[in-house]
Structure formats: C-alpha cells, structure tokens
Design an enzyme around this catalytic site. Sequence first.
Site, PDB file in Angstrom:
ATOM      1  N   GLY A 173       0.735  -1.261   0.000  1.00 17.64           N
ATOM      2  CA  GLY A 173       0.000   0.000   0.000  1.00 17.64           C
ATOM      3  C   GLY A 173       0.757   1.299   0.000  1.00 17.64           C
TER       4      GLY A 173
ATOM      5  N   GLY B 251       2.737   2.672  -2.296  1.00 12.74           N
ATOM      6  CA  GLY B 251       3.026   3.249  -3.605  1.00 12.74           C
ATOM      7  C   GLY B 251       2.166   4.456  -3.933  1.00 12.74           C
TER       8      GLY B 251
ATOM      9  CB  CYS C 125      -0.608   1.396  -4.331  1.00  7.88           C
ATOM     10  SG  CYS C 125      -1.307  -0.037  -3.484  1.00  7.88           S
TER      11      CYS C 125
END
Length: 350
Positions: free
Chosen positions: A184, A186, A189
């Site tokens: 998570g 990114g 993301c």
Amino acid sequence: MHIEEAVKLDFKDVLIRPKRSTLTSRSEVDINREFIFHHSRRKYHGIPIIAANMDSTGTMEMARALGEHRLSAALHKHYPEDELVRFFGSLQDSALPSSTAFYSMGISKTDHEKFTAVMARSGDAIQYVCIDVANGYTEGFINFVKKVRGGYPHLTIMAGNVVTGDMTEELILAGADIVKVGIGPGSVCTTRKMTGVGYPQLSAIIECADAAHGLGGQICADGGCSVPGDLAKAFGGGADFIMLGGMLAGHDENAGELIERDGKKFKRFYGMSSRTAMEKYAGGVALYRASEGKEVLVNYRGPVADTLQDILGGVRSACTYVGAHKLKELTKRTTFIRVTQQLNEVFGKS
C-alpha cells in the site's frame, strides 16, 4: 480482534541524525553493494535500486538505461514470449550485468507456462526472477515459490509482497533470495483505501530486514519513496534493495505516449491493479474484485540519467552526513529521530 500498541513509522515520521564524519566529499562514497544470495549462490555487484515491474517503468528501454549505471529493472509481466527471449539473449551478449533485468511473473498456470517456455528457449540468459503478487500471505504463493526454486535452483528469486517478519522468513525458507516488502505505500496504489490493509513502510523495512538477515536473505523495499532522502532512510532501516516506480516515471525510457496539455508535456503512470491496467490486460475489472490503483499524469522529465544523478547524489550525501564510506555501512551508522515536521514550506512546496 487485536490492537498492536507499538508505534509504527513511515518515512515522513523520521529524520536521520547526523554523525561526525571523516569524509570530505560525496565522491568518496561507494554506493555499490555486493551480495552472495542465499539460495542461488550468485554473486551480485551493483547499485541496489530496481525499477518497478509496472508497464510504464519496467520496460526493456529502462533496463538498458539503468544497466549502464549498474542499476536494475524488473520487467513488467506483459511482454510476449518472443520479445522476452530476444531481449534476454541480447542482454547476455552485451557488456551489461546479468542483474540488469529481472523476469517478472505472477502465480497463475498461464504465468508458469509462459515462464517455462521462455526459460527453455533462453538457456542461461535469465538469472534473476521476480515472483510478484499483491498479497504474499497466501499458501498458494508460498507453494509457487517452492515450485520455481525446485525447478530452477540456479535462479536468484525475488518474491513478494509482504510486510511482516514471519512471512519474510517463510518466503526465504521456501526459496526466495530477496523478499519484496510493501503493501500500500506506492504513489498510485489504493490498497489501503480500498481494503484498510497495510503497514507503515519504514517499520516494515526494519522488521522484515531483521527477519531476512537472520536467515541469510535480503529484502527489497517496494514503494513509498518520493524523494532521494526516502531512499537513504530505507537503506538506513536495513533495506538491501529498493524498488522505485513514481520516482522513475515520466522519462523517455518509460512506455506510453507523450501527452501535451496547455503547453506542458506529461506521461501516464498507473498502478498495475488500477482500472486502466486491468482494462488493458484483463478485459476490465473482474466482478469479484475492485480496482486498487489509480492513473495519473506525471511531468515529462526527459532521459532517466538526469534523475538518476539526483537520486544517487542524495544517497551519497546522506552517507557523508553520517560518515558511511560505503552504502553497506549506512544502516550501522543510522539513528532515526522521530519528528512532527520535516520541511519548512512557508514559501510553498518544493
């Protein structure tokens, strides 16, 4: 239900405390690393930064450009078989190191069939493989890593993603040389938003590195770096490799057309679990799932070499602040200070 009370940290929560140094210039810092991988026994020598296996950043053009500087790229999963065979063959015949490119795959039957076909046609050209799923906590993923290790004992395998020490150990015992860490963090993301699942990236790095190093393995910090100082913090926290997506987006070597709006140039960048990616490669978002990524336009930045100079210069500078002559010394010389503010933005955000 259980609540873990211990504080978990992200890059924004800390700064690195400076230490007395005998270094007089950034040029004195060696940011190469050497490893002998636990399972493959292959020797690595290079700068341990990897372009993410997203279809905009994990390109063959990016691999060649990074390889010239002894960095690596994890190719995206959607290259056709013939193109992969030609690329790895040309890589074998070049002066670039074998670590220039990782072959990437998921864990489906189709992924494995394509992989075995490419391996059969490529001989020893492929030496590094990335087995990549969003959720590395499934039994099926562990078994797939075991299967690949059993079939190809000479390969250096990177596998993930996970964020906890127990699964890091599980993956190394299953055959992974490098465990990919991050759920998570990114920039494109949305897993944390859509699922509520995740782990602050710096604490994940610290905990997974401790677990991996105890078994002779390595970790790759995947996601969450937005400025060069974040790489210094990741290496300082124990990361052996760092995977970058957004920081390497927007360049000539990235896939996708150049977009012009209001006189400015952009390139598309999107997560591989985004609606854009799933419509491109899977015919749309399956009824049983939701999109866990987004698409953005990033400023066009020309050749990636200029960006590399900024990134590597920042890491070298961090080493001089703590007296680390070599990158491998950075984690031993890092003390993190918890903070509530990092930047003075009175005159705007830089």
